[in-house]
Design a protein around this motif. Structure first.
Motif, PDB file in Angstrom:
ATOM      1  N   THR A 113       0.863  -1.172   0.000  1.00 10.81           N
ATOM      2  CA  THR A 113       0.000   0.000   0.000  1.00 10.81           C
ATOM      3  C   THR A 113       0.903   1.226   0.000  1.00 10.81           C
ATOM      4  O   THR A 113       2.122   1.108   0.203  1.00 10.81           O
ATOM      5  CB  THR A 113      -0.912   0.017   1.238  1.00 10.81           C
ATOM      6  OG1 THR A 113      -0.086  -0.014   2.421  1.00 10.81           O
ATOM      7  CG2 THR A 113      -1.851  -1.185   1.235  1.00 10.81           C
ATOM      8  N   LEU A 114       0.343   2.419  -0.202  1.00 12.97           N
ATOM      9  CA  LEU A 114       1.177   3.618  -0.288  1.00 12.97           C
ATOM     10  C   LEU A 114       1.785   4.016   1.048  1.00 12.97           C
ATOM     11  O   LEU A 114       2.643   4.907   1.083  1.00 12.97           O
ATOM     12  CB  LEU A 114       0.367   4.780  -0.859  1.00 12.97           C
ATOM     13  CG  LEU A 114       0.002   4.672  -2.352  1.00 12.97           C
ATOM     14  CD1 LEU A 114      -0.564   5.985  -2.857  1.00 12.97           C
ATOM     15  CD2 LEU A 114       1.197   4.252  -3.195  1.00 12.97           C
ATOM     16  N   TYR A 162       5.360   5.280  -7.072  1.00 14.61           N
ATOM     17  CA  TYR A 162       4.058   5.366  -7.732  1.00 14.61           C
ATOM     18  C   TYR A 162       4.038   6.444  -8.804  1.00 14.61           C
ATOM     19  O   TYR A 162       3.379   6.302  -9.836  1.00 14.61           O
ATOM     20  CB  TYR A 162       2.971   5.643  -6.689  1.00 14.61           C
ATOM     21  CG  TYR A 162       1.566   5.530  -7.230  1.00 14.61           C
ATOM     22  CD1 TYR A 162       0.932   4.289  -7.297  1.00 14.61           C
ATOM     23  CD2 TYR A 162       0.889   6.652  -7.695  1.00 14.61           C
ATOM     24  CE1 TYR A 162      -0.347   4.173  -7.809  1.00 14.61           C
ATOM     25  CE2 TYR A 162      -0.389   6.543  -8.206  1.00 14.61           C
ATOM     26  CZ  TYR A 162      -1.010   5.299  -8.265  1.00 14.61           C
ATOM     27  OH  TYR A 162      -2.278   5.183  -8.781  1.00 14.61           O
ATOM     28  N   ASN A 163       4.792   7.518  -8.591  1.00 15.57           N
ATOM     29  CA  ASN A 163       4.764   8.666  -9.507  1.00 15.57           C
ATOM     30  C   ASN A 163       5.835   8.610 -10.590  1.00 15.57           C
ATOM     31  O   ASN A 163       5.899   9.517 -11.420  1.00 15.57           O
ATOM     32  CB  ASN A 163       4.919   9.973  -8.717  1.00 15.57           C
ATOM     33  CG  ASN A 163       3.722  10.240  -7.829  1.00 15.57           C
ATOM     34  OD1 ASN A 163       2.597   9.883  -8.161  1.00 15.57           O
ATOM     35  ND2 ASN A 163       3.960  10.870  -6.689  1.00 15.57           N
ATOM     36  N   GLY A 189       3.857   1.746  -9.951  1.00 19.84           N
ATOM     37  CA  GLY A 189       2.597   1.992  -9.281  1.00 19.84           C
ATOM     38  C   GLY A 189       1.421   1.544 -10.128  1.00 19.84           C
ATOM     39  O   GLY A 189       1.494   1.563 -11.356  1.00 19.84           O
ATOM     40  N   PHE A 190       0.327   1.118  -9.485  1.00 21.56           N
ATOM     41  CA  PHE A 190      -0.875   0.721 -10.220  1.00 21.56           C
ATOM     42  C   PHE A 190      -2.088   0.886  -9.309  1.00 21.56           C
ATOM     43  O   PHE A 190      -1.960   1.075  -8.093  1.00 21.56           O
ATOM     44  CB  PHE A 190      -0.755  -0.720 -10.718  1.00 21.56           C
ATOM     45  CG  PHE A 190      -0.795  -1.758  -9.634  1.00 21.56           C
ATOM     46  CD1 PHE A 190      -1.972  -2.464  -9.355  1.00 21.56           C
ATOM     47  CD2 PHE A 190       0.331  -2.040  -8.874  1.00 21.56           C
ATOM     48  CE1 PHE A 190      -2.013  -3.421  -8.357  1.00 21.56           C
ATOM     49  CE2 PHE A 190       0.303  -2.994  -7.877  1.00 21.56           C
ATOM     50  CZ  PHE A 190      -0.871  -3.685  -7.619  1.00 21.56           C
ATOM     51  N   MET A 191      -3.265   0.812  -9.913  1.00 24.67           N
ATOM     52  CA  MET A 191      -4.516   0.952  -9.166  1.00 24.67           C
ATOM     53  C   MET A 191      -5.353  -0.298  -9.375  1.00 24.67           C
ATOM     54  O   MET A 191      -5.475  -0.788 -10.501  1.00 24.67           O
ATOM     55  CB  MET A 191      -5.272   2.198  -9.620  1.00 24.67           C
ATOM     56  CG  MET A 191      -6.554   2.446  -8.826  1.00 24.67           C
ATOM     57  SD  MET A 191      -7.345   4.020  -9.266  1.00 24.67           S
ATOM     58  CE  MET A 191      -6.185   5.162  -8.511  1.00 24.67           C
ATOM     59  N   HIS A 192      -5.930  -0.820  -8.282  1.00 23.96           N
ATOM     60  CA  HIS A 192      -6.768  -2.021  -8.358  1.00 23.96           C
ATOM     61  C   HIS A 192      -7.974  -1.827  -7.458  1.00 23.96           C
ATOM     62  O   HIS A 192      -7.830  -1.537  -6.262  1.00 23.96           O
ATOM     63  CB  HIS A 192      -5.961  -3.245  -7.906  1.00 23.96           C
ATOM     64  CG  HIS A 192      -6.748  -4.527  -7.921  1.00 23.96           C
ATOM     65  ND1 HIS A 192      -7.232  -5.093  -9.080  1.00 23.96           N
ATOM     66  CD2 HIS A 192      -7.145  -5.343  -6.904  1.00 23.96           C
ATOM     67  CE1 HIS A 192      -7.876  -6.204  -8.787  1.00 23.96           C
ATOM     68  NE2 HIS A 192      -7.840  -6.370  -7.469  1.00 23.96           N
ATOM     69  N   THR A 195      -8.048   1.255  -5.389  1.00 21.85           N
ATOM     70  CA  THR A 195      -6.994   1.451  -4.386  1.00 21.85           C
ATOM     71  C   THR A 195      -5.638   1.506  -5.062  1.00 21.85           C
ATOM     72  O   THR A 195      -5.365   0.736  -5.983  1.00 21.85           O
ATOM     73  CB  THR A 195      -7.010   0.310  -3.346  1.00 21.85           C
ATOM     74  OG1 THR A 195      -8.310   0.226  -2.768  1.00 21.85           O
ATOM     75  CG2 THR A 195      -5.989   0.580  -2.247  1.00 21.85           C
ATOM     76  N   GLU A 196      -4.793   2.409  -4.602  1.00 15.68           N
ATOM     77  CA  GLU A 196      -3.450   2.587  -5.174  1.00 15.68           C
ATOM     78  C   GLU A 196      -2.458   1.647  -4.487  1.00 15.68           C
ATOM     79  O   GLU A 196      -2.419   1.551  -3.255  1.00 15.68           O
ATOM     80  CB  GLU A 196      -2.989   4.041  -5.013  1.00 15.68           C
ATOM     81  CG  GLU A 196      -3.861   5.023  -5.785  1.00 15.68           C
ATOM     82  CD  GLU A 196      -3.500   6.467  -5.502  1.00 15.68           C
ATOM     83  OE1 GLU A 196      -3.720   7.320  -6.378  1.00 15.68           O
ATOM     84  OE2 GLU A 196      -2.993   6.739  -4.380  1.00 15.68           O
ATOM     85  N   TYR A 197      -1.672   0.961  -5.302  1.00 19.44           N
ATOM     86  CA  TYR A 197      -0.660   0.030  -4.801  1.00 19.44           C
ATOM     87  C   TYR A 197       0.678   0.279  -5.495  1.00 19.44           C
ATOM     88  O   TYR A 197       0.751   0.973  -6.512  1.00 19.44           O
ATOM     89  CB  TYR A 197      -1.074  -1.424  -5.062  1.00 19.44           C
ATOM     90  CG  TYR A 197      -2.330  -1.868  -4.338  1.00 19.44           C
ATOM     91  CD1 TYR A 197      -2.268  -2.313  -3.028  1.00 19.44           C
ATOM     92  CD2 TYR A 197      -3.558  -1.860  -4.989  1.00 19.44           C
ATOM     93  CE1 TYR A 197      -3.430  -2.740  -2.368  1.00 19.44           C
ATOM     94  CE2 TYR A 197      -4.714  -2.267  -4.344  1.00 19.44           C
ATOM     95  CZ  TYR A 197      -4.647  -2.712  -3.032  1.00 19.44           C
ATOM     96  OH  TYR A 197      -5.769  -3.125  -2.383  1.00 19.44           O
ATOM     97  N   VAL A 198       1.704  -0.329  -4.927  1.00 15.71           N
ATOM     98  CA  VAL A 198       3.040  -0.348  -5.538  1.00 15.71           C
ATOM     99  C   VAL A 198       3.482  -1.798  -5.647  1.00 15.71           C
ATOM    100  O   VAL A 198       3.385  -2.559  -4.677  1.00 15.71           O
ATOM    101  CB  VAL A 198       4.064   0.456  -4.708  1.00 15.71           C
ATOM    102  CG1 VAL A 198       5.488   0.149  -5.162  1.00 15.71           C
ATOM    103  CG2 VAL A 198       3.796   1.942  -4.853  1.00 15.71           C
TER     104      VAL A 198
END
Length: 432
Positions: A113-114, A162-163, A189-192, A195-198
């Motif tokens: 998670t972030l 993520y960026n 980084g990605f979104m699922h 929710t944002e994850y790494v």
């Protein structure tokens, strides 16, 4: 079970089916109940047995209707549950190759998670640090595995990954037993599901660093060996030069002991030829490159030495020297040096005179794959120029032998306000 509920309540056809079933069963029940009551009261008194009978019949009819409806609902739910199980089994089968690839990857794979908390790890990640998946997923964060981060810097790192695309870092990780080892990490980084994850990939660099250390050590040893060989080669060139100077000194001693002018000249030429070869070894000894020589510097030095040896104080000489910057091997420099020595000595001996303006032109340039050498004096030239290749002099025979047999080139003499010699030979050396 949540997916089953979602399917049940989100499926728009199910309420319609239940409503229609309820209406049909209700209508059939009312018709059946009406017939049943009519037949019953045809043979019984309404006043005496009506309420109790009506209640019993109502209870029986509603029970039958409720049973039919619940039975139908149970069958529908069962079909939905079977469909859900089949879909779930198909999803599992579809994910088997991906799970196999993740768990059998040589790289450790983590999902964060972030805020840096682990939400997924593969088998390689567990084996790399000696922990179980449960240990990772319970309460562990990035800083629990990488001692280079704390709570704040771990969050900053997650946001940075993520960026940025193709994020990479060389860092260290700590095993459960306290062992620290180097790793190379890349992340994305990605979104699922909103929710944002790494997702990070880590590779143990211990073996690579060991190889790197070994290669560095080997390179250092090789460099030391090369330097030692360079010193040895320089010493060899220095000794060869000294030995040639000794031979030249012996010839000089012999020259002083004879009064025969022809013999004196022969000894001088021999000393000069030896000096031409010794000069190559001197350049190799003093230069940085032990295999090649800067041709312009060598020729300038060679011409100065020839002038000092053969020109008297009353002989003025103007030299037009244009030489491209060429790098020649030891053998080729000796070959060119010997040719120029013989040509220059002949000009000094036969073309140049005291108390006059003597000029010598020497140009060396490249043209396509050839090297062109031109040497011209401002003497009187030669009348029998076509017979030079048959001359008996050692110098002339040496020039033709080197050009034709060693350089695989062509040579041409002609009268052009003096004697002009043009030589062409391949730029590429045979032993390259």
């Amino acid at each position: 079970m949540g997916n089953l509920k979602q399917y049940f309540f989100d499926n728009k056809s199910i309420p319609t089916k239940f409503s229609i079933s309820y209406v049909l069963i209700g209508v059939l029940g009312i018709v059946f109940l009406d017939k049943l009551i009519s037949e019953f009261f045809k043979y019984n008194s309404i006043m005496e047995q009506g309420p109790l009978t009506f209640g019993i019949l109502f209870l029986l009819s509603t029970g039958i209707i409720l049973f039919i409806m619940l039975n139908h609902m149970q069958k529908v739910i069962q079909r939905i549950d079977n469909s859900y199980r089949e879909l779930k089994d198909k999803d599992k089968e579809r994910l088997v190759p991906y799970e196999f690839a993740l768990n059998n990857s040589i790289d450790a794979i983590y999902w964060f998670t972030l805020d840096g908390k682990f939400v997924y790890v593969n088998e390689a990640a567990c084996q790399m640090v000696g922990r179980t998946k449960e240990e990772f997923l319970e309460e562990m964060h990035l800083e629990d595995m990488d001692p280079n981060f704390d709570r704040q810097t771990a969050k900053e790192c997650m946001i940075n990954i993520y960026n940025h695309k193709n994020w990479r870092l060389e860092t260290t990780q700590i095993k459960k037993d306290g062992t620290i080892f180097p790793v190379e990490v890349s992340g994305h980084g990605f979104m699922h599901n909103g929710t944002e994850y790494v997702c990070a990939f880590a590779r143990d660099m211990t073996q690579k660093q060991e190889y790197r250390t070994k290669i560095t050590k080997m390179n250092q040893e090789l460099q030391k060996s090369v330097e030692e060989k360079d010193i040895l080669l320089k010493e060899i060139h220095h000794r060869v030069k000294n030995n040639m100077e000794i031979i030249s000194s012996l010839l000089n001693m012999q020259e002083r002991r004879t009064k025969d002018q022809e013999m004196i000249y022969i000894l001088q030429q021999s000393r000069s030829r030896i000096h031409t070869m010794a000069l190559v070894h001197e350049f190799l000894y003093l230069g940085e490159n032990l295999a090649f020589i800067n041709l312009p510097n060598y020729i300038k030095r060679l011409l100065d030495d020839i002038k000092d040896l053969y020109c008297s104080q009353n002989t003025s000489l103007e030299v037009d020297l244009k030489i491209e910057r060429l790098i020649f091997s030891t053998n080729r420099c000796i070959q060119i040096g010997m040719i120029l020595h013989e040509l220059c000595v002949n000009s000094l001996k036969y073309a140049f005179k005291e108390n006059r303006d003597n000029k010598l032109l020497l140009h060396i340039k490249t043209k396509d794959d050839l090297i062109e050498l031109k040497l011209r004096d401002n003497g009187e030239g030669i009348s029998s120029i076509d017979d030079l290749d048959c001359a008996d002099s050692i110098g002339t025979q040496l020039i033709f032998s080197i050009v034709q047999d060693q350089l695989d080139g062509e040579i041409e003499f002609r009268n052009n306000d003096g004697l002009e010699c043009n030589i062409k030979f391949p730029k590429k050396e045979e032993d390259e």
